[in-house]
Design a protein around this motif. Structure first.
Motif: not given
Length: 166
Positions: A9, A14, A104, A155-156
């Motif tokens: 991550y 982001f 982000d 994004a999850w």
């Protein structure tokens, strides 16, 4: 890491996505979101910057100081304001803060505004006749993204109630 099958991550990723939006749209990311998402959906209590929301209505985040997290909390002491004393087993309010890489995770919203956004996502990018995303875009966003993963989306990350991947 790319090509390794290993998942990492990155908050900065982001921020880069926000910069890409700015370059393509030729306007600041926060203004783009306001014009093309928040205003379209009637999310009038949502913004990325403190100047865009009523800070008097902002929920105060707290940190519970324990022996285990005291050292880490001391590193972030700036978030609590000058002269703050940290004592174990106490709740300490954070001051309101921001940072340059705001895409982000610094969107500030209300529960009703967030509910409207989530309903639009659940309805394929549209609610009350207002569309923010193509249905195919939402489908791609909500699909699994890593080969062999039953939990990693775009994004999850899906987990069970115990915190374990599905």
């Amino acid at each position: 890491m790319p090509g390794s099958g290993e998942r990492k991550y990155s908050n900065i990723g982001f921020g880069i996505l926000g910069l890409i939006v700015e370059k393509i749209a030729k306007e600041p990311f926060n203004e783009y979101c306001k014009k093309h998402i928040f205003d379209v959906l009637g999310m009038h209590n949502t913004g990325w910057l403190l100047s865009e929301v009523n800070s008097r209505n902002h929920i105060v985040p707290y940190a519970f100081i324990t022996q285990e997290n005291e050292a880490r909390t001391m590193e972030r002491k700036v978030l609590f304001g000058p002269g703050t004393q940290l004592a174990q087993n106490t709740l300490l309010p954070y001051c309101l803060y921001s940072f340059p890489n705001y895409p982000d995770g610094l969107v500030r919203t209300t529960l009703p505004d967030l509910s409207v956004y989530l309903m639009a996502m659940m309805n394929g990018g549209k609610i009350n006749g207002n569309r923010i995303l193509k249905k195919t875009t939402v489908q791609k966003m909500l699909s699994l993204q890593l080969e062999g993963s039953t939990a990693q989306g775009l994004a999850w990350h899906r987990e069970t109630l115990s915190g374990q991947p599905v």
